[in-house]
Design a protein around this motif. Structure first.
Motif, PDB file in Angstrom:
ATOM      1  N   ASN A 373      64.109 -11.608  20.781  1.00  0.00           N
ATOM      2  CA  ASN A 373      65.132 -11.153  21.570  1.00  0.00           C
ATOM      3  C   ASN A 373      64.700  -9.914  22.824  1.00  0.00           C
ATOM      4  OD1 ASN A 373      68.049 -12.186  21.224  1.00  0.00           O
ATOM      5  ND2 ASN A 373      66.947 -12.097  19.032  1.00  0.00           N
ATOM      6  N   SER A 375      62.119  -9.709  23.927  1.00  0.00           N
ATOM      7  CA  SER A 375      61.202 -10.223  24.904  1.00  0.00           C
ATOM      8  C   SER A 375      61.993 -10.545  25.993  1.00  0.00           C
ATOM      9  CB  SER A 375      60.574 -11.599  24.501  1.00  0.00           C
ATOM     10  OG  SER A 375      59.700 -11.397  23.570  1.00  0.00           O
ATOM     11  N   SER A 376      63.221 -10.540  25.987  1.00  0.00           N
ATOM     12  CA  SER A 376      64.186 -10.748  27.148  1.00  0.00           C
ATOM     13  C   SER A 376      63.965  -9.534  28.144  1.00  0.00           C
ATOM     14  CB  SER A 376      65.685 -10.684  26.834  1.00  0.00           C
ATOM     15  OG  SER A 376      66.066  -9.639  26.135  1.00  0.00           O
ATOM     16  N   ASP A 379      62.564 -10.305  31.613  1.00  0.00           N
ATOM     17  CA  ASP A 379      63.612 -10.944  32.804  1.00  0.00           C
ATOM     18  C   ASP A 379      64.126  -9.675  33.580  1.00  0.00           C
ATOM     19  OD1 ASP A 379      63.027 -13.308  31.391  1.00  0.00           O
ATOM     20  OD2 ASP A 379      65.102 -13.173  30.291  1.00  0.00           O
ATOM     21  N   LYS A 387      59.509  -2.861  29.510  1.00  0.00           N
ATOM     22  CA  LYS A 387      58.674  -4.047  30.152  1.00  0.00           C
ATOM     23  C   LYS A 387      57.451  -3.570  30.406  1.00  0.00           C
ATOM     24  CE  LYS A 387      58.819  -7.588  33.580  1.00  0.00           C
ATOM     25  NZ  LYS A 387      59.832  -8.015  34.742  1.00  0.00           N
ATOM     26  N   LEU A 567      69.666  -3.306  25.646  1.00  0.00           N
ATOM     27  CA  LEU A 567      68.662  -4.011  24.886  1.00  0.00           C
ATOM     28  C   LEU A 567      68.824  -4.152  23.284  1.00  0.00           C
ATOM     29  CD1 LEU A 567      66.567  -6.011  25.794  1.00  0.00           C
ATOM     30  CD2 LEU A 567      64.977  -4.372  25.378  1.00  0.00           C
ATOM     31  N   SER A 570      72.107  -5.759  22.547  1.00  0.00           N
ATOM     32  CA  SER A 570      72.092  -7.005  22.623  1.00  0.00           C
ATOM     33  C   SER A 570      71.264  -7.709  21.411  1.00  0.00           C
ATOM     34  CB  SER A 570      71.785  -7.771  23.786  1.00  0.00           C
ATOM     35  OG  SER A 570      70.217  -8.195  23.673  1.00  0.00           O
TER      36      SER A 570
END
Lengths: 586, 586
Positions: A373, A375-376, A379, A387, A567, A570
């Motif tokens: 997760n 790793s989103s 995006d 990131k 993040l 989520s």
């Protein structure tokens, strides 16, 4: 023997012993009073001299070499406030256990506390922050004093190196004239076997009874976790992995544990705990009944709170250096033993276990889901601090050294830099966690560890801009990833962020600096990254480059805060689903 | 009262007392642990807050304000190595007797020496280098503790200010949560007369008997000299000039004695002794039979040697601050008395003298001839360090402040900056004579003393480049005359210069930096002076300018050395002629 001959013989004996004790690197800051020591050192064929004008940066530079080589490094300066500039690096060396030999020249006794120029009180200048202080005898060439100089040097180097390693301070009163009589044979020690002492240091090991008792404790518990904080010991990596395998305990591996990257088995390495231990349901599902902790306190605040919340279970703290690394008053067993010895010796008495208990499965599964997760973050289209760290594991070349600044970078590294096989050595200054001296420490490390990447924020970069001079003068190779959020990003995560009235002035502290200028002054190349495509392009190009290179990644403090919060929210929801489903295979 | 209310009441009482004690300026370096103190200070309407990220520069900046205002300045930082960065400025404050209140936030007791993040041993962090250290009580709102906080603050400010002034260190253990409850009335002290103490400090004065004895000593001798080293005391200037007139003694006035420039009578001021006391025949002609010395040790090495060579005559050292300013072991009378009091009180018992004794005439005449001959430095066509200082007395605007760096600049100032009526205040850091923190000290002074000119060398400028951030952020006005001889110019004058093998590496240390870049980064204007015409042009233009301006004067170390030597040789010959002729009127 006249003054100069005595001076030379004494200093040369000291320097010869320094080399014999394994010192190779000396960082010298120019000055007058230290002239005889500097000149004698310059004559020794086996010493690398690094000349660094700013003593604050010089000391951190020495610290960096010592961290990278694990050998004592000597730093030398003249009398006066020069020596006071060493203080921050000395304190960092003490707490992070790095061997440093601090050599300060001083006025002789008759010029102290009488208003003589450049004379300060250098006796115990660093107080309790050095392992050993010696006020050296005024130089003399008599055999007794030569033996004295040699013995103090050997003892000082051994004291600095002995675990827990740290700084020692030798203060040299030196009288004029300060010019030594240099001659070729001055380093020869004719009566060598009679004239110095080799020092052999042991490591702490436990009695068989204590080892058996610890094994009995561990054999009784299945829900155990191993926590590896910052630690630097190549032997430890292999032994702790075997130990964990035998116990079937997960290893929560701090980014500075050297366990997140390398060729060792990584099945049991947990590297996303900083995220999922923020969630109540994860913490409940993963409640341990025994904890074994190695190394310094981990960086992760979530893990720290988890340990604090589990003060009802046995917590074994292992320290080969006899500190007291337990700010949580959570330890139930304080074990003073070499960390590798402990793993090796206790292992002998561990009873075989079934593979993959459901408790261990939970750790592995929640960790895996969390990483998936997280790793989103890839995006996110805008430049993003988190990131960047996520990408680094992919992008860094094998066996690179990654030096990471304090405040946000080390925390983002902890959150987003996951286990890999690349053998990336992660370094930082996690003794006192200062934002000072990071550039210089990294550059010191860069003299021996290549390629080296330094990731740090703009306040940290600013604090040690003077350190960049070393990159220019010594032609060092380093890539700096400068995260510029124009101020102190970490404060946005702290309670004061909710009090906007004085926030920007006291905590945000935007510097509004265009660092391109100063990087050009130091002969470096500078690239302002405009987007991720550009970043990948310049990063790839940089792999072939030499010298000082700075890639600046501009971010926004508010955006960064909301990115992190979004993040975590989520991931929290996803992990809750996994836990509620009870299906941990992932 | 809950934790936050108690925290607020305690800190607010402390801050209110700080203001009551005369503190107006606070230099704050951002951090988390210091949050409650910083936030409460930010609320106080009468405090000027200066936010400075680099604690080393911050402390020197505070030192500069304190030097210029002669009022205690508080500096505040968070826990950890931040506080260690203060060390150089603290030592300078101790030796140069500047009142500084060092406030450091610390982890509370339970988080000390247990591996907690950013926790170092801050108890007596600065050892013997502060006048007073207090480990503050953890904040509490009880009346007793409020009175305690107020009393310690009043006492600390008085201790810092009391002569000899100096730094005090208060260490604040602070527990989370760190956010105070700010409210409008928090600085009110309702029971004020009952709640704090005003402190009244005396000055040292001698018994009538001692005064008479000193007068008797002076009445017996006609060949006396008064030496004024660095001293800052407006009352002293007038009293010492009257005292000298009564005694008919010359005053050898150090550039930092504040006696070389101003509206006081200058007939007896000797300002070229640094040159002519290098010559044997001058020293012989001018041998004194009594010396009275005020202030710190003078900068001039020639004068120091002269004092040492005259240890057979009575040397009276006067110090209102009870130090021991006599590295020469030359003192025969160590007199602890306020310097102005001494001049005033001894004067009462001095017998009238004939005007202009031949001994005094010699001093005045040799001084005049020396200055005349030194003025030939104006004819040097190339950019020259000595000439720059000679020109400054003409060029500087009235009542300007001239801040001068250590190493060569202060020595060239001593040699070439002669008495004038302009009221130029000369400042420097002559406690420990470091090359560190000069930029920041000058900028701190520039917040109150305008216009301010800073003259310094390239190594000194480099050492505190970070200090320039203050010029940018606080929009300060300062003109920097940067003498760039690409390295350490002073070493060319020392014995190591005769040993060329390692000279450039260890002592010359050329940095090869184009400072234009970094000056532009800090929003300053930069001008590289190409010749004297250009210099006069840009200097005149600069008089109207604002902000940070840097005029760089490039010189050559070898040329500088030979210029000085040639000049001394030629002056020496001229002075010899005067002495041989026996005609001193000039």
């Amino acid at each position: 023997m006249n003054h100069q001959e005595g001076l030379t013989a004494y200093i040369a004996a000291f320097v010869a012993e320094l080399v014999h004790a394994g010192v190779k690197d000396i960082v010298i800051s120019p000055g007058s009073r230290s002239t005889p020591i500097a000149l004698v050192m310059a004559e020794h064929p086996e010493l690398n001299l690094h000349i660094h004008v700013d003593e604050r940066s010089a000391a951190f530079f020495g610290l960096g070499i010592a961290k990278a080589t694990k050998k004592p490094v000597a730093i030398l300066c003249t009398s006066g406030t020069a020596a006071a500039n060493y203080y921050p690096a000395i304190i960092e060396a003490t707490i992070s256990r790095v061997p440093l030999m601090v050599l300060t020249a001083d006025r002789p006794h008759e010029l102290r506390d009488v208003g003589a120029p450049q004379a300060i009180d250098q006796i115990h200048l660093y107080g309790h922050n050095v392992k050993w202080f010696v006020e050296m005898s005024p130089p003399e060439g008599k055999e007794e004093m030569i033996r004295y100089a040699r013995t103090v040097c050997a003892r000082a180097a051994a004291t600095a190196t002995r675990y827990p390693a740290g700084p020692v301070h030798l203060n040299f009163p030196l009288r004029e004239p300060l010019i030594p009589n240099l001659y070729e044979e001055m380093f020869e020690l004719p009566e060598r076997t009679n004239g110095y002492v080799d020092i052999h240091d042991g490591k702490l090991s436990l009695s068989t009874e204590t080892i058996k008792n610890l094994a009995t404790m561990l054999n009784a518990e299945k829900h155990g976790v191993i926590i590896c904080g910052p630690i630097e010991d190549a032997a430890f990596t292999e032994t702790v992995v075997s130990f964990a395998k035998l116990l079937q305990f997960p290893i929560l591996a701090d980014p500075l544990s050297q366990l997140r990257s390398g060729l060792h088995e990584q099945e049991l390495i947990i590297d996303a705990y900083d995220t999922f231990l923020r969630f109540e349901d994860s913490k409940e599902a993963l409640k341990p009944n025994v904890v074994i902790r190695f190394g310094a306190m981990p960086v992760s605040k979530a893990l720290t709170i988890f340990l604090k919340e589990n003060r009802d279970v046995p917590q074994i703290v292992v320290d080969g250096g006899s500190g007291w690394r337990d700010p949580l008053t959570a330890a139930t067993e304080m074990v003073y033993c070499d960390e590798s010895f402990l793993c090796r010796d206790v292992s002998k008495y561990i009873e075989p276990r079934e593979e993959q208990s459901s408790y261990l499965e939970k750790w592995i599964s929640i960790n895996k889901h969390t990483k998936m997760n997280l790793s989103s973050i890839r995006d996110i289209p805008k430049l993003s601090e988190g990131k960047l760290f996520h990408l680094l594991a992919d992008l860094l070349p094998e066996n690179a050294t990654l030096f990471v600044g304090n405040s946000m970078p080390i925390r983002d590294l902890d959150s987003f830099f996951f286990a890999n096989k690349k053998g990336i050595k992660v370094m930082g200054n996690r003794g006192a966690n200062g934002i000072d001296g990071i550039v210089s420490t990294a550059l010191g490390a860069a003299t021996v560890s290549q390629p080296l990447y330094l990731v740090l924020g703009d306040l940290t970069f600013f604090h040690d801009l003077n350190g960049l001079l070393a990159a220019k003068l010594f032609k060092l190779n380093v890539t700096v990833l400068l995260i510029n959020n124009n101020g102190g990003g970490i404060f946005s995560f702290l309670p004061q962020a909710e009090h906007p009235k004085h926030f920007e002035m006291l905590f945000g502290t935007p510097l509004e600096l265009d660092f391109r200028h100063v990087i050009e002054m130091y002969g470096g190349s500078y690239e302002k990254v405009v987007d991720w495509d550009h970043f990948h392009h310049v990063f790839a190009k940089d792999l072939e480059a030499k010298g000082l290179r700075v890639l600046e990644i501009s971010t926004d403090r508010d955006t960064n805060l909301s990115e992190h919060r979004d993040l975590w929210n989520s991931v929290s929801q996803e992990i809750s689903k996994v836990i509620k489903s009870g299906k941990y295979e992932g």
